[in-house]
Design a protein around this motif. Structure first.
Motif, PDB file in Angstrom:
ATOM      1  N   ILE A  25       0.859  -1.181   0.000  1.00 39.29           N
ATOM      2  CA  ILE A  25       0.000   0.000   0.000  1.00 39.29           C
ATOM      3  C   ILE A  25       0.893   1.227   0.000  1.00 39.29           C
ATOM      4  CG2 ILE A  25      -1.771   1.314   1.214  1.00 39.29           C
ATOM      5  CD1 ILE A  25      -2.672  -1.299   2.516  1.00 39.29           C
ATOM      6  N   LEU A  26       0.685   2.071  -1.002  1.00 37.99           N
ATOM      7  CA  LEU A  26       1.407   3.335  -1.113  1.00 37.99           C
ATOM      8  C   LEU A  26       0.424   4.478  -0.945  1.00 37.99           C
ATOM      9  CD1 LEU A  26       3.537   2.570  -4.286  1.00 37.99           C
ATOM     10  CD2 LEU A  26       4.226   2.322  -1.901  1.00 37.99           C
ATOM     11  N   ARG A  32       4.661   7.332  -0.289  1.00 31.22           N
ATOM     12  CA  ARG A  32       5.132   6.756   0.973  1.00 31.22           C
ATOM     13  C   ARG A  32       4.644   5.327   1.073  1.00 31.22           C
ATOM     14  NH1 ARG A  32       3.298   8.028   7.013  1.00 31.22           N
ATOM     15  NH2 ARG A  32       1.312   7.873   5.951  1.00 31.22           N
ATOM     16  N   ASP A  33       5.557   4.411   1.396  1.00 32.21           N
ATOM     17  CA  ASP A  33       5.238   2.991   1.562  1.00 32.21           C
ATOM     18  C   ASP A  33       4.586   2.813   2.934  1.00 32.21           C
ATOM     19  OD1 ASP A  33       5.128   0.252   1.734  1.00 32.21           O
ATOM     20  OD2 ASP A  33       7.251  -0.067   1.349  1.00 32.21           O
ATOM     21  N   LEU A  34       3.278   2.532   2.949  1.00 30.72           N
ATOM     22  CA  LEU A  34       2.558   2.391   4.215  1.00 30.72           C
ATOM     23  C   LEU A  34       2.650   0.989   4.794  1.00 30.72           C
ATOM     24  CD1 LEU A  34      -0.714   4.373   3.455  1.00 30.72           C
ATOM     25  CD2 LEU A  34       1.311   5.152   4.691  1.00 30.72           C
ATOM     26  N   ALA A  35       2.611  -0.032   3.929  1.00 32.93           N
ATOM     27  CA  ALA A  35       2.607  -1.406   4.438  1.00 32.93           C
ATOM     28  C   ALA A  35       2.859  -2.391   3.307  1.00 32.93           C
ATOM     29  CB  ALA A  35       1.278  -1.719   5.106  1.00 32.93           C
ATOM     30  N   ARG A  55      -8.037  -1.632   7.220  1.00 35.97           N
ATOM     31  CA  ARG A  55      -7.389  -1.113   8.431  1.00 35.97           C
ATOM     32  C   ARG A  55      -6.250  -0.160   8.083  1.00 35.97           C
ATOM     33  NH1 ARG A  55      -5.007  -5.809  11.652  1.00 35.97           N
ATOM     34  NH2 ARG A  55      -4.738  -6.088   9.524  1.00 35.97           N
ATOM     35  N   ARG A  56      -5.450  -0.513   7.086  1.00 35.17           N
ATOM     36  CA  ARG A  56      -4.285   0.302   6.720  1.00 35.17           C
ATOM     37  C   ARG A  56      -4.663   1.612   6.025  1.00 35.17           C
ATOM     38  NH1 ARG A  56      -2.402  -3.065   9.488  1.00 35.17           N
ATOM     39  NH2 ARG A  56      -0.410  -4.106   9.363  1.00 35.17           N
TER      40      ARG A  56
END
Length: 91
Positions: A25-26, A32-35, A55-56
């Protein structure tokens, strides 16, 4: 020419394989790399994916960019709004 990140806050990429799929997930436009996480391709894994994504992304609108039809259909059945990178209308 517009790109996916110009239209959506969250971009979800999927690297698909027979036994597992790795999701990233960006956040755009910062990229930005979230997860990142890997899940099994079975129904249980896909259910976990839908929960993980929601959730993310804090329940916000987001798009998945992949050409894997099964993932697309499953996420849509879980009320995850999706599109494929090749199908985005920029008009």
């Amino acid at each position: 020419m517009p790109i996916v990140a110009d239209h959506y806050r969250f971009i979800i990429g999927v690297d698909t394989h027979a036994a597992t799929q790795t999701y990233a997930i960006l956040e755009s436009p910062s990229v930005r790399d979230l997860a990142q996480e890997t899940f099994p391709t079975n129904s249980t894994g896909l259910t976990r994916v839908a929960t993980w994504i929601k959730r993310r992304t804090e329940g916000r609108q987001y798009r998945r960019c992949s050409y894997h039809g099964r993932v697309h259909r499953f996420l849509r059945s879980r009320h995850v709004r999706t599109t494929s990178a090749g199908r985005i209308s920029c008009g």
